[in-house]
Write a protein that holds these residues in place. Sequence first.
Motif, PDB file in Angstrom:
ATOM      1  N   ASP A 206       0.917  -1.153  -0.035  1.00  0.00           N
ATOM      2  CA  ASP A 206       0.236   0.137  -0.162  1.00  0.00           C
ATOM      3  C   ASP A 206       0.913   1.496  -0.046  1.00  0.00           C
ATOM      4  N   PRO A 207       0.033   1.922  -1.082  1.00  0.00           N
ATOM      5  CA  PRO A 207       1.308   3.446  -1.016  1.00  0.00           C
ATOM      6  C   PRO A 207       1.719   3.904   0.672  1.00  0.00           C
ATOM      7  N   ALA A 208       0.481   4.008   1.867  1.00  0.00           N
ATOM      8  CA  ALA A 208       0.451   4.403   2.544  1.00  0.00           C
ATOM      9  C   ALA A 208       1.787   4.031   3.501  1.00  0.00           C
ATOM     10  N   ALA A 209       2.121   4.478   4.981  1.00  0.00           N
ATOM     11  CA  ALA A 209       2.942   4.090   5.760  1.00  0.00           C
ATOM     12  C   ALA A 209       2.846   2.896   6.367  1.00  0.00           C
ATOM     13  N   ASP A 210       3.278   1.651   6.336  1.00  0.00           N
ATOM     14  CA  ASP A 210       2.769   0.656   7.189  1.00  0.00           C
ATOM     15  C   ASP A 210       4.865   0.156   7.862  1.00  0.00           C
ATOM     16  N   SER A 211       4.423  -0.174   8.749  1.00  0.00           N
ATOM     17  CA  SER A 211       5.725  -0.533  10.705  1.00  0.00           C
ATOM     18  C   SER A 211       4.832  -0.656  11.187  1.00  0.00           C
ATOM     19  N   PHE A 212       5.662  -1.221  12.650  1.00  0.00           N
ATOM     20  CA  PHE A 212       5.703  -1.938  13.200  1.00  0.00           C
ATOM     21  C   PHE A 212       5.644  -3.189  13.467  1.00  0.00           C
ATOM     22  N   PRO A 213       5.562  -4.926  12.765  1.00  0.00           N
ATOM     23  CA  PRO A 213       5.074  -5.593  13.167  1.00  0.00           C
ATOM     24  C   PRO A 213       5.309  -6.809  14.095  1.00  0.00           C
ATOM     25  N   ILE A 214       4.355  -7.324  13.855  1.00  0.00           N
ATOM     26  CA  ILE A 214       3.776  -8.559  15.582  1.00  0.00           C
ATOM     27  C   ILE A 214       3.926  -9.564  15.071  1.00  0.00           C
ATOM     28  N   TRP A 215       4.536 -10.671  15.179  1.00  0.00           N
ATOM     29  CA  TRP A 215       4.184 -11.898  15.073  1.00  0.00           C
ATOM     30  C   TRP A 215       2.657 -12.619  15.967  1.00  0.00           C
ATOM     31  N   SER A 216       2.581 -13.599  15.146  1.00  0.00           N
ATOM     32  CA  SER A 216       1.145 -14.604  16.084  1.00  0.00           C
ATOM     33  C   SER A 216       2.136 -15.145  17.213  1.00  0.00           C
ATOM     34  N   PRO A 217       1.776 -16.017  18.130  1.00  0.00           N
ATOM     35  CA  PRO A 217       2.538 -17.007  18.479  1.00  0.00           C
ATOM     36  C   PRO A 217       2.505 -18.312  16.930  1.00  0.00           C
ATOM     37  N   ASP A 218       1.872 -18.407  16.859  1.00  0.00           N
ATOM     38  CA  ASP A 218       2.090 -19.502  15.515  1.00  0.00           C
ATOM     39  C   ASP A 218       2.688 -19.415  14.709  1.00  0.00           C
ATOM     40  N   GLY A 219       3.724 -18.073  14.413  1.00  0.00           N
ATOM     41  CA  GLY A 219       3.833 -17.483  13.401  1.00  0.00           C
ATOM     42  C   GLY A 219       3.338 -17.266  12.358  1.00  0.00           C
ATOM     43  N   GLN A 220       2.089 -17.379  11.808  1.00  0.00           N
ATOM     44  CA  GLN A 220       1.002 -17.545  10.886  1.00  0.00           C
ATOM     45  C   GLN A 220       1.039 -15.824  10.035  1.00  0.00           C
ATOM     46  N   ARG A 221       0.612 -15.161  11.701  1.00  0.00           N
ATOM     47  CA  ARG A 221       0.315 -14.321  10.549  1.00  0.00           C
ATOM     48  C   ARG A 221       1.136 -12.692  11.275  1.00  0.00           C
ATOM     49  N   ILE A 222       1.003 -11.754  10.879  1.00  0.00           N
ATOM     50  CA  ILE A 222       1.940 -10.484  11.168  1.00  0.00           C
ATOM     51  C   ILE A 222       0.705  -9.911  11.386  1.00  0.00           C
ATOM     52  N   VAL A 223       0.350  -8.652  12.546  1.00  0.00           N
ATOM     53  CA  VAL A 223      -0.222  -6.933  12.880  1.00  0.00           C
ATOM     54  C   VAL A 223       1.144  -5.988  12.329  1.00  0.00           C
ATOM     55  N   PHE A 224      -0.090  -5.181  12.494  1.00  0.00           N
ATOM     56  CA  PHE A 224       1.238  -4.269  11.791  1.00  0.00           C
ATOM     57  C   PHE A 224       0.497  -2.912  12.169  1.00  0.00           C
ATOM     58  N   ILE A 225       0.452  -1.481  11.562  1.00  0.00           N
ATOM     59  CA  ILE A 225      -0.037   0.108  11.947  1.00  0.00           C
ATOM     60  C   ILE A 225       0.093   0.532  10.319  1.00  0.00           C
ATOM     61  N   SER A 226      -1.388   0.788   9.999  1.00  0.00           N
ATOM     62  CA  SER A 226      -0.765   2.139   8.329  1.00  0.00           C
ATOM     63  C   SER A 226      -1.704   2.722   8.511  1.00  0.00           C
ATOM     64  N   ASP A 227      -1.300   3.882   7.836  1.00  0.00           N
ATOM     65  CA  ASP A 227      -1.614   5.042   8.126  1.00  0.00           C
ATOM     66  C   ASP A 227      -2.917   5.663   6.904  1.00  0.00           C
ATOM     67  N   ARG A 228      -3.478   4.011   6.126  1.00  0.00           N
ATOM     68  CA  ARG A 228      -3.989   4.252   4.716  1.00  0.00           C
ATOM     69  C   ARG A 228      -5.399   4.828   4.950  1.00  0.00           C
ATOM     70  N   GLU A 229      -5.629   4.798   6.478  1.00  0.00           N
ATOM     71  CA  GLU A 229      -7.404   4.978   6.207  1.00  0.00           C
ATOM     72  C   GLU A 229      -6.956   5.699   8.270  1.00  0.00           C
ATOM     73  N   GLY A 230      -6.025   6.650   8.093  1.00  0.00           N
ATOM     74  CA  GLY A 230      -6.589   7.116   8.916  1.00  0.00           C
ATOM     75  C   GLY A 230      -5.226   6.991  10.260  1.00  0.00           C
ATOM     76  N   ALA A 231      -5.510   7.052  11.481  1.00  0.00           N
ATOM     77  CA  ALA A 231      -3.724   7.808  12.729  1.00  0.00           C
ATOM     78  C   ALA A 231      -4.130   6.460  13.249  1.00  0.00           C
ATOM     79  N   SER A 232      -2.944   5.682  12.411  1.00  0.00           N
ATOM     80  CA  SER A 232      -2.180   3.952  12.433  1.00  0.00           C
ATOM     81  C   SER A 232      -2.990   2.862  12.630  1.00  0.00           C
ATOM     82  N   ASN A 233      -3.969   2.974  12.268  1.00  0.00           N
ATOM     83  CA  ASN A 233      -4.789   1.594  12.385  1.00  0.00           C
ATOM     84  C   ASN A 233      -3.678   0.752  12.202  1.00  0.00           C
ATOM     85  N   LEU A 234      -4.279  -0.877  13.382  1.00  0.00           N
ATOM     86  CA  LEU A 234      -3.974  -1.995  13.361  1.00  0.00           C
ATOM     87  C   LEU A 234      -4.424  -2.617  11.929  1.00  0.00           C
ATOM     88  N   TYR A 235      -3.912  -4.247  10.879  1.00  0.00           N
ATOM     89  CA  TYR A 235      -3.724  -4.595   9.709  1.00  0.00           C
ATOM     90  C   TYR A 235      -3.462  -6.210  10.903  1.00  0.00           C
TER      91      TYR A 235
END
Length: 310
Positions: A206-235
């Motif tokens: 995405d053209p917006a800024a994505d940062s601060f990744p966090i792994w799920s305990p099983d390593g299958q997913r990653i949560v991060f923040i993005s400014d694409r829809e406002g103030a650094s929401n969680l994806y």
Amino acid sequence: ASQPCCRGGGAAGVGTACNPGGRGGYYAFAGLLPEHRHLVCWRAAGPDSGIYAGALDAKPDEQISRGVIADSSAPQFMPARGSTPPLLLFVREGTLMAQPFDQNTLAVTGEAVPVATNVNISYQLSASANGTIAYLTSAADKGQPTWFDRDGRKLGTIGSPGLPFGSVRLAPDGSRFAANRREPGALSDIWVVDVVQGSEMRLTTDPAADSFPIWSPDGQRIVFISDREGASNLYVRASNGAGADTLLYKSGERKVPDDWSSNGFLMFTSLTPNGYAVWVLPMNAGSGAGGTPRVEWRGEVSALSPRVSP
């Protein structure tokens, strides 16, 4: 500051509100023009990111409203010298550019011309009134993930030297790491790197800024923040790149994910008018969905970077 720096001191005041139009984002690398009434700065706000200008004598939420250039760069103003008009300096895809800047209309005029190439995509840039410019070349901005033992001895490296990574997080099994990195001419994206092979995969585009990744305990997913829809929401996104980014939690506050517990809770902090607060968000196993977050800590003292015990 709401008054010229270093001229008689005085109390600091609110310079500008950081949520113009309710779209979120933040400002950085602001510089006053010589008359100390106007400023130029960089605004990070997803698709609205770029170089902005404004007036300090306007209301805080109206001060920085004029978009000048869409490039994501720290701007530097250079006063007129002889026949050379006032210039605005900025970095565009690794090239230092100069473009005439009208101090009355706060707008660029004419064409931007290149000044130097192979310029660092960070913000080590400064200009003096006599026309001298200092900047950092891209060659000085090469980083390489490196292993060290507990005694500080270097054990080895991962991949080849390149653009540096930020917010590096190892996967639970240690086979990969996730981090954010800025490519030339773009805001940051999430990358996943194999620590054995050194291979790299760009997880977000995405053209917006994505940062601060966090792994799920099983390593299958990653949560991060993005400014694409406002103030650094969680994806959230599958760590192998399958599927698409999924919005996990949205609010008007800036947020940073901190930890994902083995029993399925995501901890994150948010910036509130009274300081930072710690939240706990239940995560549904095996899906990109989350429950309703609850406040774990919100007091007179800010709390930051929570971690869950094993």
